[in-house]
Design an enzyme around this catalytic site. Sequence first.
Site, PDB file in Angstrom:
ATOM      1  N   GLN A  28      -6.544  -0.845  -3.168  1.00 48.23           N
ATOM      2  CA  GLN A  28      -6.023   0.185  -2.254  1.00 48.23           C
ATOM      3  C   GLN A  28      -4.662  -0.270  -1.736  1.00 48.23           C
ATOM      4  OE1 GLN A  28      -7.660  -0.329   1.496  1.00 48.23           O
ATOM      5  NE2 GLN A  28      -7.118   1.665   2.342  1.00 48.23           N
ATOM      6  N   SER A  74      -1.279  -0.533   3.179  1.00 47.66           N
ATOM      7  CA  SER A  74      -0.538  -1.344   4.151  1.00 47.66           C
ATOM      8  C   SER A  74       0.802  -1.826   3.610  1.00 47.66           C
ATOM      9  CB  SER A  74      -1.352  -2.575   4.541  1.00 47.66           C
ATOM     10  OG  SER A  74      -2.593  -2.193   5.069  1.00 47.66           O
ATOM     11  N   SER A  90      -6.011  -6.284  -1.407  1.00 48.52           N
ATOM     12  CA  SER A  90      -7.153  -7.048  -1.918  1.00 48.52           C
ATOM     13  C   SER A  90      -7.387  -6.732  -3.387  1.00 48.52           C
ATOM     14  CB  SER A  90      -8.423  -6.687  -1.151  1.00 48.52           C
ATOM     15  OG  SER A  90      -8.227  -6.870   0.224  1.00 48.52           O
ATOM     16  N   GLU A 139     -13.905   3.903   3.877  1.00 41.82           N
ATOM     17  CA  GLU A 139     -13.783   2.442   3.995  1.00 41.82           C
ATOM     18  C   GLU A 139     -14.584   1.964   5.203  1.00 41.82           C
ATOM     19  OE1 GLU A 139      -9.765   0.996   4.736  1.00 41.82           O
ATOM     20  OE2 GLU A 139     -10.325  -0.940   3.863  1.00 41.82           O
ATOM     21  N   GLU A 180      -9.192  -2.573  17.683  1.00 45.51           N
ATOM     22  CA  GLU A 180      -8.482  -1.730  18.673  1.00 45.51           C
ATOM     23  C   GLU A 180      -8.329  -0.303  18.122  1.00 45.51           C
ATOM     24  OE1 GLU A 180      -7.354  -4.837  17.758  1.00 45.51           O
ATOM     25  OE2 GLU A 180      -8.107  -5.750  19.593  1.00 45.51           O
TER      26      GLU A 180
END
Length: 397
Positions: free
Chosen positions: A110, A113, A145, A228, A367
């Site tokens: 994926q 990021s 990853s 996810e 968060e």
Amino acid sequence: MITEEAVRQRTRAAVDEFGHLDDYGLRGALFDAGLALVHFPEGKGGLGVSPQLQTTVEATIRAAGRDINPFAVNPIGVGMGMPTVLTYGTEAHHAKHLRPMYTGEDIWCQMFSEPTHGSDVAGLASRAVRDGDEWVVNGQKVWTSLAHYASYGMLLVRTNADVPKHKGLSYFILDMRSPGIEIRPLFQMTGDAEFNEIFFTDLRVPHSNLLGEVGDGWRVATTTLMNERVALGGSTAPRGAGLIKSLVDLWEQRAPSLGDTERRATRDRVSRLWIEAEILRLTTLRARANSTVGNPGPEGSVGKLASAELNQRIYAAIIDLMGAEAMLHEPGYPLVRHERGEGAADASLSGRFLRSRANTIEGGTSEIMRNILGERVLGLPGDIRVDKAVPWKDIPG
Ligand SMILES: Cc1cc2nc3c(=O)[nH]c(=O)nc-3n(C[C@H](O)[C@H](O)[C@H](O)COP(=O)(O)OP(=O)(O)OC[C@H]3O[C@@H](n4cnc5c(N)ncnc54)[C@H](O)[C@@H]3O)c2cc1C
């Protein structure tokens, strides 16, 4: 209507007939029998029944002495790729990708990021520009990853910089063997390079690899992210199994050598954690029963948040029980880039404790999970978002 008993019998029949095959072959047979992800449509790995019945399939396979856990082999493909491709892909995408994703023949990664955009992934900067039937991609991804042995990836890029950030994204299936992709390892404190940074230089992606519409990438990405969180959010392994069993086993081993007070105190701590693990397991089963194909609700974030934090608490208890021994590591500090089918660099309890620090970051930080829960489940006032309506190109970098 397909009953639980019918699913059990179908699974037994598949295992009886194809049990002589290796794990890849058996997973393929289960896909063909509609037992891969039972809530998927018929012909696409499922039977169109309640996802709750997946537990029956898993238990029946385990009872037959097999453990084919497709999620462990291809976590991103099975957990996130399959629901995303099913929801937004064409029939041709389904036919090409769903089965090999489930069997693990095609590993997926994926690519969301970027160095400056993790939590704020909608602000990402990798660009794709259309050139006839292709898109030309330039930019950088990070923390990807498994990219070093993935066959395909889910790629989110900016295709329009003149509109607000969420509106100018598009989502592609990327063949990881295409020219123009450079993959470099990033080593974690475990010594493992589980993830990578990726550089795209004039990478060409066919337009036919688009999932959803041009500019609709955020909606597609949301499906991936929601799945996810469900995938990361707790195990449906049998009661008392998995990580909590490691803690209980360790306590039983160590208890005789502990003083009376310490034994009582650690027993209370272990019991509390066992109860929390059981509550999480039951919550995960309930969430699974309510999940729909493709787009789970924000409740997935409850499981992700709870399991990430519980995992860390259980590992902390394990390390405390191990005492000074937990500080011992094999001599040297080997940096390993594990390949397909290999386990983690350091699979000891202390190595896994180090890995667990990532649980509250990967798949969205705690968060961010709390923000989602606050806003979308509890209806609390939203986070401050000053750039929401501003064209992406005008947001200060
Ligand atoms: C083991 C691992 C594997 C990963 N694998 C992948 C992968 O395969 N593909 C991929 O695309 N990404 C992957 N990631 C990246 C992961 O998704 C990001 O690290 C994560 O989303 C956080 O982004 P960031 O690291 O940029 O931190 P930042 O977004 O910079 O956050 C820094 C800190 O600020 C806090 N913060 C940020 N925004 C807010 C806010 N609005 N409100 C409150 N607090 C906030 C965060 O919670 C955090 O504590 C992986 C990460 C890890 C650790």
